[in-house]
Design an enzyme around this catalytic site. Sequence first.
Site, short mmCIF file in Angstrom:
data_model
loop_
_atom_site.label_atom_id
_atom_site.label_comp_id
_atom_site.label_asym_id
_atom_site.label_seq_id
_atom_site.Cartn_x
_atom_site.Cartn_y
_atom_site.Cartn_z
N HIS A 222 15.39 -2.04 2.00
CA HIS A 222 14.83 -3.34 1.62
C HIS A 222 14.42 -3.36 0.15
O HIS A 222 14.35 -2.32 -0.51
CB HIS A 222 13.62 -3.67 2.49
N ASP B 175 11.11 -4.86 -1.78
CA ASP B 175 9.79 -5.43 -1.50
C ASP B 175 9.69 -6.87 -2.03
O ASP B 175 10.05 -7.14 -3.18
CB ASP B 175 8.69 -4.62 -2.21
N HIS C 82 14.88 0.47 -1.31
CA HIS C 82 14.34 1.74 -0.82
C HIS C 82 14.17 1.69 0.69
O HIS C 82 14.18 0.63 1.30
CB HIS C 82 13.02 2.11 -1.52
N ARG D 172 -0.16 1.93 -1.55
CA ARG D 172 0.80 1.18 -2.38
C ARG D 172 0.12 0.03 -3.11
O ARG D 172 -0.59 -0.77 -2.50
CB ARG D 172 1.93 0.61 -1.52
C1 SIN Z 1 7.56 0.92 1.32
O1 SIN Z 1 6.88 0.50 0.40
O2 SIN Z 1 8.52 0.29 1.74
C2 SIN Z 1 7.22 2.24 1.94
C3 SIN Z 1 7.77 3.39 1.20
C4 SIN Z 1 7.35 4.69 1.79
O3 SIN Z 1 6.50 4.71 2.67
O4 SIN Z 1 7.85 5.71 1.37
#
Ligand code: SIN
Length: 279
Positions: free
Chosen positions: A100, A102, A255, A270
Amino acid sequence: MTAQTLSIRPLSDSCGAEVTDIDLARISDTGLSDIRRLVAERGVVVVRDQDLSPQQHIAFARRWGEIDYNRFFPIDPQYPEIALVQKDEAQTTNIGGGWHTDHSYDVEPAMGSILVARELPPSGGDTLFSSMYAAWDSLSDGLKATLSALRAVHTSDHIYGPDGVFAKTDIGATLRGQDAHTHAVHPVAITHPDSGRKALFVNPAFTIGIEGWTREESQALLQYLYSRAIQPQNVARVEWRPGSVAIWDNRATWHMAKNDYHGHRRVMHRITLAGSPLH
Ligand code: SIN
């Protein structure tokens, strides 16, 4: 600090870089400019051996610009700027487990994120990144010309809504914002605002179709583009270690967080960075 003094190791040919020997809590303005440039070029930069407190994480994020408060993830009650990307020992679903970008469902998609590892499983839990520059570059001139005239529709409703993907999972109850609706239309190919490079800007999680095309037509094209996007040569793997911080650019990468550590806890903090409309 200049770009010459950064100690950089590429994570793969086209995506990602690892940087050591810097302290993000005390980085100079010049050092920050160098990191910004590297993030725009390589899509993701992992910085090792940091010791950022939540306050330092927030202060560092603010040096990049505005913070984009995530509507769906659990938040740290003390620090609403920080979204918790967390999976506990008994849970089987993780956040971000499919490819995806973000916040592509926003009219002004997030520029990127700064993810700090807080608790890691004994093994697994890596994050994969794929270069959308490389995905674009791999296409023929003819297909690029066709795609340059197209726009795609993005939403999060089928993921976070009351009947969405997460609703019936074991992390559904921890998520917020089930009533929020999102809808945005972006070019299928964008010019990256900082690097000036062309990048593919559709993704399997939030893109629901090509504007003006049927669902069937859209899916045929999108599935082809997705298969190009995750060619192994486009992908980099971030192997987390205590003290690792990853900074990524959503306009240049996808990612996905690997969900291969059942029975163990993984906690990441995050902060999402605000972006701008894409052209
Ligand atoms: C995300 O922000 O999509 C999660 C990334 C992760 O947990 O490594």
